[in-house]
Design an enzyme around this catalytic site. Structure first.
Site, PDB file in Angstrom:
ATOM      1  N   SER A  29       0.809  -1.202   0.000  1.00  0.00           N
ATOM      2  CA  SER A  29       0.000   0.000   0.000  1.00  0.00           C
ATOM      3  C   SER A  29       0.851   1.264   0.000  1.00  0.00           C
ATOM      4  O   SER A  29       1.561   1.539  -0.949  1.00  0.00           O
ATOM      5  CB  SER A  29      -0.937  -0.054   1.194  1.00  0.00           C
ATOM      6  OG  SER A  29      -1.858   0.973   1.145  1.00  0.00           O
TER       7      SER A  29
ATOM      8  N   LYS B 176      -0.882  -4.055  -3.314  1.00  0.00           N
ATOM      9  CA  LYS B 176      -2.215  -3.528  -2.994  1.00  0.00           C
ATOM     10  C   LYS B 176      -2.347  -2.144  -3.607  1.00  0.00           C
ATOM     11  O   LYS B 176      -1.687  -1.204  -3.178  1.00  0.00           O
ATOM     12  CB  LYS B 176      -2.474  -3.449  -1.495  1.00  0.00           C
ATOM     13  CG  LYS B 176      -3.900  -2.956  -1.215  1.00  0.00           C
ATOM     14  CD  LYS B 176      -4.215  -2.863   0.239  1.00  0.00           C
ATOM     15  CE  LYS B 176      -5.686  -2.480   0.438  1.00  0.00           C
ATOM     16  NZ  LYS B 176      -5.984  -1.155  -0.126  1.00  0.00           N
TER      17      LYS B 176
ATOM     18  N   GLN C 299      -9.552   2.851   0.061  1.00  0.00           N
ATOM     19  CA  GLN C 299     -10.874   2.781   0.668  1.00  0.00           C
ATOM     20  C   GLN C 299     -11.193   4.056   1.445  1.00  0.00           C
ATOM     21  O   GLN C 299     -10.296   4.764   1.876  1.00  0.00           O
ATOM     22  CB  GLN C 299     -10.975   1.595   1.642  1.00  0.00           C
ATOM     23  CG  GLN C 299     -10.976   0.235   0.997  1.00  0.00           C
ATOM     24  CD  GLN C 299      -9.654  -0.150   0.389  1.00  0.00           C
ATOM     25  OE1 GLN C 299      -8.602   0.106   0.969  1.00  0.00           O
ATOM     26  NE2 GLN C 299      -9.671  -0.744  -0.791  1.00  0.00           N
TER      27      GLN C 299
END
Length: 499
Positions: free
Chosen positions: A329, A354, A358
């Site tokens: 991430s 990733k 969100q």
């Protein structure tokens, strides 16, 4: 502050992550505690500000419009039929919660989840102080609760949890069919209590049982050190996650290293599961000139937003980035930007992969939907989701870094042939006791190596690996891994600096 040793093995997981929950890009902490700001507030502040996502007014509009669409009449009808006709009384709230959960399940997105009011209250923890638990980041992968990374220095790391371990049972109870948060609530607990996790590990045929004693989990995110190599000063800054104070801590560490005459810098994000976009952005602004984007964010319509720094020139000194399969991430945002926009080398192994973002949307009653709203792209427009980022200079740690906890039910002895023996052989070899072979067959040479180890460890030299010998092997390997002199990835990262 001296940099803490990198535990990329067995009881000290290899620096990795699946991403953090919400703006923490797929990350959840196992623990319990309190926090000054709720996760829902945290996510809304972070991603709404940084990615131009839903405003408070838009969130309210979404909630107000629920149920007004003609397509929802079928849902309303089903609700009425069940409530009025089912054989037994049904709790209305349970029906509503189930409907919401069902909609999210159809998305088949492990990062889009629903947290009811009770769950949100239990997850209102700070990401900047401490909490109690085992200390690990997790996510759902193929409907299985999966370890992204143990937190540095945590009980989870010391007990041997590794990235991509999939949890099967908690204290003998299956977690199959539970959502992420239900499973996490089974795992967390108070300091001093013990939990046994049965995990499925890639490359290991039989599940492992790992006992972990819960403890206080401090969340310090930045460690720095200065290494002298061949007369040159190499600064090292390790970032274990990106929380609200990480960028400030990083800037302070960088200034100190620069004032001390640093001639090159290693940024270590091994095992870093990600975190707040704001903080990785602020760190990148130190290194990436404004002629290229730091990162791109794409919405559902394909519209892209680019983010830039304001500096005009790169640092005068060389920089390398250390990463591995635990880097996810926000860590991958950093690695991609440093390489594609900054031209810096990436050292280590392929990252986790990733590439989604969100936002948590409060539902007005204390519950929250965390929904995937965006994908992030590298400066050159690449989407690394489920692919990861390849290092420019690949280097792995010694094999004993990747050994597993010794799970002994019956003592291992001469003529045994299995994966547990192979694991022990790799340990013995790493400790300087030649087992003769490492293919899993317990040979006479292996027996001799076990006896030599037992003698050094003040154990009875039986040549068999019982529970006590296995425990001593684990302790010895942990000590070996903690020794910075054995960190081959760090050695290579520093070497690349001054090539």
């Amino acid at each position: 502050m001296n940099i803490k040793p990198r535990y990329v093995v067995l009881f000290l997981a290899l620096a990795v992550l699946l991403g953090a929950a919400g703006s923490y890009v797929g990350l959840e902490y196992f623990g319990s505690g309190s926090k000054e700001q709720s996760q829902s507030e945290q996510y809304a502040n972070t991603e709404a500000e940084n990615f131009g996502s839903l405003t408070e007014e838009q969130q309210k509009e979404v909630i107000e419009n629920m149920g007004g669409d003609a397509d929802l009449k079928k849902v309303e009808q089903a609700y009425s039929v069940i409530e009025e006709n089912y054989l037994e009384d049904v709790d209305k709230q349970t029906l509503v919660e189930g409907a919401i959960q069902g909609m999210l399940d159809t998305l088949e997105d492990p990062y889009s989840v629903y947290m009811d009011q009770e769950t949100m209250e239990q997850f209102n923890q700070t990401i900047e102080s401490s909490f109690q638990g085992i200390g690990a980041e997790v996510s759902m992968v193929n409907d299985k609760v999966t370890i992204v990374a143990p937190i540095k220095g945590s009980p989870a790391e010391e007990a041997g949890l590794k990235p991509n371990d999939q949890i099967l049972t908690v204290d003998g109870e299956s977690v199959e069919g539970l959502d992420l948060y239900e499973a996490v609530l089974k795992i967390r607990g108070e300091k001093g209590t013990e939990v046994t996790l049965e995990v499925e590990r890639p490359g290991v045929s039989e599940p492992l049982n790992i006992d972990i004693t819960r403890d206080d989990i401090p969340l310090e995110t930045v460690y720095s050190d200065m290494k002298k190599v061949d007369g040159k000063k190499a600064g090292v800054i390790e970032i274990t996650s990106f929380s609200e104070k990480t960028s400030d801590e990083f800037h302070n560490a960088l200034e100190k290293l620069e004032s001390d005459g640093m001639e090159g810098l290693v940024i270590d994000v091994r095992g870093n599961p990600g975190g707040l976009f704001t903080d990785v952005q602020e760190i990148l602004k130190e290194f990436i000139p404004k002629d290229k984007p730091i990162v791109q964010v794409e919405d559902r319509s394909g519209e892209k937003t680019e983010y830039y720094s304001e500096i005009t020139e790169k640092k005068e000194y060389p920089v390398t980035v250390l990463m591995d399969e635990g880097s996810a991430s926000a860590s991958e945002i950093l690695a991609a930007a440093m390489n594609e926009a900054g031209g810096y080398d990436l050292v280590g192994t392929k990252s986790f992969g990733k590439g989604t973002v969100q936002q948590a949307i409060p539902m007005g009653d204390g519950s929250t939907i965390k929904l995937t709203l965006f994908k992030w792209l590298t400066p050159e427009g690449n989407w690394i989701h489920e692919k990861g980022i390849e290092p420019t200079v690949e280097v792995k740690q010694p094999q004993y870094f990747y050994t597993n906890p010794v799970d002994i039910e019956e003592a291992l002895a001469y003529n045994d042939n299995n994966e547990k023996v192979k694991n022990v052989q790799e340990m013995l070899k790493g400790l300087g006791h030649d087992p003769g072979r490492t293919d899993g067959y317990f040979s006479k040479e292996t027996e001799k190596a076990v006896k030599a180890f037992q003698k050094d460890a003040d154990l009875e030299a039986t040549g068999e690996v019982d529970e006590k010998t296995g425990g001593k092997l684990e302790e010895a390997i942990i000590e070996q891994v903690r020794d910075e002199a054995n960190d081959k990835q760090m050695d290579k990262a520093v070497e690349v600096l001054f090539e």
